[in-house]
Write an enzyme that holds these catalytic residues in place. Sequence first.
Site, PDB file in Angstrom:
ATOM      1  N   LYS A 120       3.995 -81.062  21.552  1.00 34.60           N
ATOM      2  CA  LYS A 120       3.853 -81.748  22.841  1.00 34.60           C
ATOM      3  C   LYS A 120       4.557 -83.104  22.997  1.00 34.60           C
ATOM      4  O   LYS A 120       5.506 -83.233  23.739  1.00 34.60           O
ATOM      5  CB  LYS A 120       2.374 -81.917  23.137  1.00 34.60           C
ATOM      6  CG  LYS A 120       1.687 -80.614  23.520  1.00 34.60           C
ATOM      7  CD  LYS A 120       0.245 -80.821  23.799  1.00 34.60           C
ATOM      8  CE  LYS A 120      -0.495 -79.576  24.230  1.00 34.60           C
ATOM      9  NZ  LYS A 120      -0.211 -79.125  25.588  1.00 34.60           N
ATOM     10  N   PHE A 139      -7.430 -73.394  19.817  1.00 30.76           N
ATOM     11  CA  PHE A 139      -6.289 -72.925  20.603  1.00 30.76           C
ATOM     12  C   PHE A 139      -5.022 -73.182  19.809  1.00 30.76           C
ATOM     13  O   PHE A 139      -4.744 -74.321  19.430  1.00 30.76           O
ATOM     14  CB  PHE A 139      -6.205 -73.621  21.967  1.00 30.76           C
ATOM     15  CG  PHE A 139      -5.096 -73.063  22.811  1.00 30.76           C
ATOM     16  CD1 PHE A 139      -5.282 -71.895  23.537  1.00 30.76           C
ATOM     17  CD2 PHE A 139      -3.844 -73.665  22.846  1.00 30.76           C
ATOM     18  CE1 PHE A 139      -4.242 -71.344  24.292  1.00 30.76           C
ATOM     19  CE2 PHE A 139      -2.801 -73.129  23.594  1.00 30.76           C
ATOM     20  CZ  PHE A 139      -3.010 -71.971  24.325  1.00 30.76           C
ATOM     21  N   ASP A 153      -3.152 -77.924  12.904  1.00 25.21           N
ATOM     22  CA  ASP A 153      -2.420 -77.843  14.162  1.00 25.21           C
ATOM     23  C   ASP A 153      -2.557 -79.191  14.872  1.00 25.21           C
ATOM     24  O   ASP A 153      -3.600 -79.506  15.430  1.00 25.21           O
ATOM     25  CB  ASP A 153      -3.024 -76.694  14.999  1.00 25.21           C
ATOM     26  CG  ASP A 153      -2.395 -76.576  16.382  1.00 25.21           C
ATOM     27  OD1 ASP A 153      -1.689 -77.509  16.804  1.00 25.21           O
ATOM     28  OD2 ASP A 153      -2.637 -75.543  17.042  1.00 25.21           O
TER      29      ASP A 153
HETATM   30  C1  LIG Z   1      -3.634 -77.408  19.640  1.00 24.32           C
HETATM   31  C2  LIG Z   1      -2.543 -76.632  20.334  1.00 24.32           C
HETATM   32  N1  LIG Z   1      -1.803 -75.782  19.618  1.00 24.32           N
HETATM   33  C3  LIG Z   1      -0.821 -75.070  20.198  1.00 24.32           C
HETATM   34  C4  LIG Z   1      -0.539 -75.184  21.539  1.00 24.32           C
HETATM   35  C5  LIG Z   1       0.555 -74.376  22.146  1.00 24.32           C
HETATM   36  O1  LIG Z   1       1.627 -75.190  22.458  1.00 24.32           O
HETATM   37  P1  LIG Z   1       2.788 -74.675  23.452  1.00 24.32           P
HETATM   38  O2  LIG Z   1       2.154 -74.531  24.795  1.00 24.32           O
HETATM   39  O3  LIG Z   1       3.841 -75.751  23.388  1.00 24.32           O
HETATM   40  O4  LIG Z   1       3.284 -73.382  22.911  1.00 24.32           O
HETATM   41  C6  LIG Z   1      -1.298 -76.065  22.320  1.00 24.32           C
HETATM   42  C7  LIG Z   1      -1.040 -76.165  23.770  1.00 24.32           C
HETATM   43  O5  LIG Z   1      -1.848 -76.627  24.532  1.00 24.32           O
HETATM   44  C8  LIG Z   1      -2.330 -76.807  21.704  1.00 24.32           C
HETATM   45  O6  LIG Z   1      -3.093 -77.652  22.403  1.00 24.32           O
END
Ligand SMILES: Cc1ncc(COP(=O)(O)O)c(C=O)c1O
Length: 402
Positions: A255, A140, A226
């Site tokens: 986050k 994700f 990520d």
């Molecule tokens: C691993 C990862 N990358 C990207 C995101 C996206 O982040 P945002 O919701 O702040 O755009 C998330 C959100 O849960 C995530 O868990």
Amino acid sequence: MSNTFEAIKERESNLLCHTYGRYPLAVSRAKGNKLYDLDGNEYLDFLAGIAVCSLGHSRDDLADVMAEQARKLVHVSNLFYQEPQLDLAEKLLSTCAAGKVFFCNSGAEANEGAIKLARRYMHLVRGEERHEIITLEKSFHGRTLSTLTATGQTGPIKDGFNPLPEGFVTVPFGNVNALRGAINAHTAAIMIEMVQGEGGVRPLPTDYVNDIVALCKENDILLIVDEVQTGLCRTGRVWAHQHYNIVPDIFTSAKALANGLPMGAVLCSDETAKGFAPGSHATTFGGGAVVSAVAAKVLDIMLEQKLADRALDLGEFARRAVVELMEKHPGRIVGSRGLGLLFGIELAGNGQDIWKGLLARKVVCNLTQGTILRLVPPLTIGEDDITAFMDALDDVLGSLEG
Ligand SMILES: Cc1ncc(COP(=O)(O)O)c(C=O)c1O
């Protein structure tokens, strides 16, 4: 459930786009690791705003920093030099091997920036037309068009948004040959999470990660990690990639950065940073004075209080507690997985009733991929909180058996 809750639900459905399947709970305030509903009922929070409020909710020390900075300077845009941004950059870069940082406002935006940087580095610095990003199934990476395309999932998350951008390939998780086969003359980078959070709290096996790093080196392509969910002490190191002793060319954070204020960051090597030049990438709000000041304080507290070590110890405590529950309720729990306090409990079947049972007992966590209870509490909790969570789970499992 109070009438007021039903009224709020009705009001929302008339006002907001229907994008969220919300929990049946309206939160009126939160403190530490507790949430309070409209009637003042207290809930034990093992979600922390989805791995965001790692220092707990509504802290006075962060509120003070926020208020003080807000009285001095809130926003001037990135046309100007601003010291709070630099103080934060220094602190962040001191925690890792990266040489430069770009500040933005969310996880998706950080990943979008990482993808843009990888492509532009290949184009501008290497003079190569390498634009493809390889990602893993169940990953994700966000909801913007590019990060959505990078995300290795199907279904409502992607349906109806075609045409999605070109230049993304997703390969099966754990299959090095598939990864090798996907690399070609147009590949710019492989992008991974060290622990797939939304994908079911799945840590990448060490051998697999070593193979990925070797493939990147052999093919002279970039590694993007990520760390939006894994970052900032949650997994037992400041950054999850440090468990694996690897140095990504680019990694992203969001986050937990500002404990609930929106902030994201792209961190990269000095070499990779050459891909960006003035005018190539920007954001109006990124690295604003208030979020930067708060994030710097967050990092200070995390490091002073050694919250990474604490996350590791508490993760181990939780793991042992799950083993006990497995003995008590055979056939109900498959096991636990994760790193530190990015902790997953794998249930033997669909976990909706169990999740609901926990909520009815005033315990909040998340159910991901249908069968995984995802626990991402504040890192400031104690063993007693984990015991309270496990007692509630014990009770739910007992009631389902009874
Ligand atoms: C691993 C990862 N990358 C990207 C995101 C996206 O982040 P945002 O919701 O702040 O755009 C998330 C959100 O849960 C995530 O868990």
